[in-house]
Design an enzyme around this catalytic site. Structure first.
Site, short mmCIF file in Angstrom:
data_model
loop_
_atom_site.label_atom_id
_atom_site.label_comp_id
_atom_site.label_asym_id
_atom_site.label_seq_id
_atom_site.Cartn_x
_atom_site.Cartn_y
_atom_site.Cartn_z
N TYR A 50 0.82 -1.21 0.00
CA TYR A 50 0.00 0.00 0.00
C TYR A 50 0.85 1.26 0.00
O TYR A 50 0.42 2.31 -0.49
CB TYR A 50 -0.94 0.02 1.21
CG TYR A 50 -2.06 -0.98 1.16
CD1 TYR A 50 -2.32 -1.74 0.03
CD2 TYR A 50 -2.88 -1.18 2.27
CE1 TYR A 50 -3.36 -2.65 -0.01
CE2 TYR A 50 -3.92 -2.09 2.24
CZ TYR A 50 -4.15 -2.83 1.10
OH TYR A 50 -5.17 -3.74 1.07
N ASP A 56 -5.38 -6.53 6.01
CA ASP A 56 -6.59 -5.88 5.51
C ASP A 56 -7.64 -6.92 5.15
O ASP A 56 -8.82 -6.81 5.51
CB ASP A 56 -6.21 -5.02 4.29
CG ASP A 56 -7.33 -4.08 3.87
OD1 ASP A 56 -8.37 -4.02 4.55
OD2 ASP A 56 -7.16 -3.39 2.85
N ASP A 114 -11.11 -8.29 7.70
CA ASP A 114 -12.49 -8.18 7.21
C ASP A 114 -13.18 -9.54 7.25
O ASP A 114 -14.37 -9.64 7.61
CB ASP A 114 -12.51 -7.63 5.78
CG ASP A 114 -12.43 -6.11 5.74
OD1 ASP A 114 -12.30 -5.50 6.81
OD2 ASP A 114 -12.49 -5.54 4.64
#
Length: 356
Positions: A142, A247, A251
């Site tokens: 990222y 990430d 979730d």
């Protein structure tokens, strides 16, 4: 005690859920004799509309000057046409980097009163779900270089994933220290059979583990970890992993607990100032309709009380109030079940405030 909180209401349902969290914080302040001052810090799509950029300098300065930051959610289809460098999410990445927030902590706990909402088989859910994902937050792909170029007559895109030892070491310490306060088990997730960054990750985490002889360390490939979270989540205590894997796995972890709307997160660096938010998105399809579930944001505010302000009793009061509201049968739409009382965002916030 007096504290200043930078408030990023953001986009979509952000203003609604943050307003209810602020109301709960005000109830805590009244009960325990504190004073919380809120400073607005526009960020996300709303900031693009007003200032042309997702994180204006004035908002960044507000966040850096505050004792901590409370965030709702940013983004939405309205801003999909923005260039990649000016999308709402870039504001969040810039904020994390500027605040030096290198660790994200996301608890995955299934409330007993919501066990029917768990999508896993009842015999799996009955074993219990209570683990934490510790995610490295300001490194990896990222934050690597990104490029798209014309090569041999076609578009070619490249994203660079890189990690240095110190980036891995500091987040590993957070995970092991957290495990010492829980069930003393760390599962480090990587893809060391393929990626050089993961091989460095595994070596470094193994070295850090020697400083915590009371904590068991396991290594797991990310594809296996994603399967194990749905096969038997009760096996996990603390999961530590890099940015991209964290990430995705966090979730997934939130969904097996019953609803993504229930899960808070904290992002921390050196010192006590942090960024606290629910893990869900801005949900523009229900924005302004009083349908959003504010519990994830309210529990994020409880994490702020506990980790940034050292107010353990106050955090307990919020978490106990949420537990009691669920026991009393109040449900937002995302956690509604037979026999429950359906309420909107504002009423859920009010019911929690009553129980502080």
């Amino acid at each position: 005690m007096e504290k200043t909180i930078a408030v990023i209401k953001g986009d979509g349902i952000g203003p609604e859920i943050v307003t209810e969290a602020m109301g709960v914080l005000d109830a805590v302040a009244a009960k325990f004799g504190h004073a919380f001052t809120y400073k607005d810090a526009p960020m996300g799509g709303c900031a693009i509309d007003a200032f042309g950029v997702p994180l204006p300098d004035s908002s960044l300065e507000t966040c850096l000057a505050a004792d901590s930051v409370l965030l709702g959610a940013v983004g939405g289809p309205k801003w999909d046409s923005q260039p990649a460098s000016n999308r709402p999410e870039r504001g969040l990445l810039k904020l994390r980097g500027s605040m030096g927030l290198y660790t994200n902590v996301r608890p995955a706990r299934m409330f007993s009163d919501l066990s029917a909402a768990c999508p896993l088989r009842p015999d799996i859910a009955a074993r219990g779900i209570d683990f934490v994902v510790v995610r490295e937050l300001i490194g990896g792909v990222y934050f690597g270089d990104h490029s798209t170029a014309q090569v041999d007559g076609e578009q070619k895109a490249t994203d660079i994933m890189s990690y240095a030892e110190h980036e891995i070491r500091r987040v590993a310490h957070v995970a092991f220290q957290m495990a010492q306060k829980r069930r003393k088990r760390v599962t480090s997730v990587d893809k060391a059979n393929v990626l050089d960054t993961s091989r460095l990750w595994r070596r470094t985490v193994t070295e850090v583990a020697k400083e915590y002889p009371d904590v068991e360390l396991l290594h797991m490939y990310v594809d296996n970890a994603s399967m194990q979270i749905v096969r038997d989540p009760s096996q996990f205590d603390v999961i530590v992993t890099e940015n991209l894997f964290g990430d995705i796995l966090s979730d997934e972890a939130s969904q097996v607990t019953g609803s993504i709307g229930m899960i808070p997160s904290s992002s921390m660096g050196e010192g006590t100032r942090g960024l606290y938010e629910p893990i869900h998105g801005s949900a523009p399809d229900i924005a302004g309709q009083d349908k959003a579930n504010p519990i994830g944001t309210i529990l994020a505010a409880a994490m702020m009380l506990r980790y940034s302000f050292n107010m353990a009793a106050e955090a307990d009061a919020v978490e106990n109030a949420v537990d009691q509201v669920l026991k009393d049968g109040f449900r937002c739409g995302d956690i509604m079940q037979s026999g429950g009382k359906l309420v909107g965002c504002r009423e859920m916030g009010a019911e929690i405030r009553k129980r502080i």
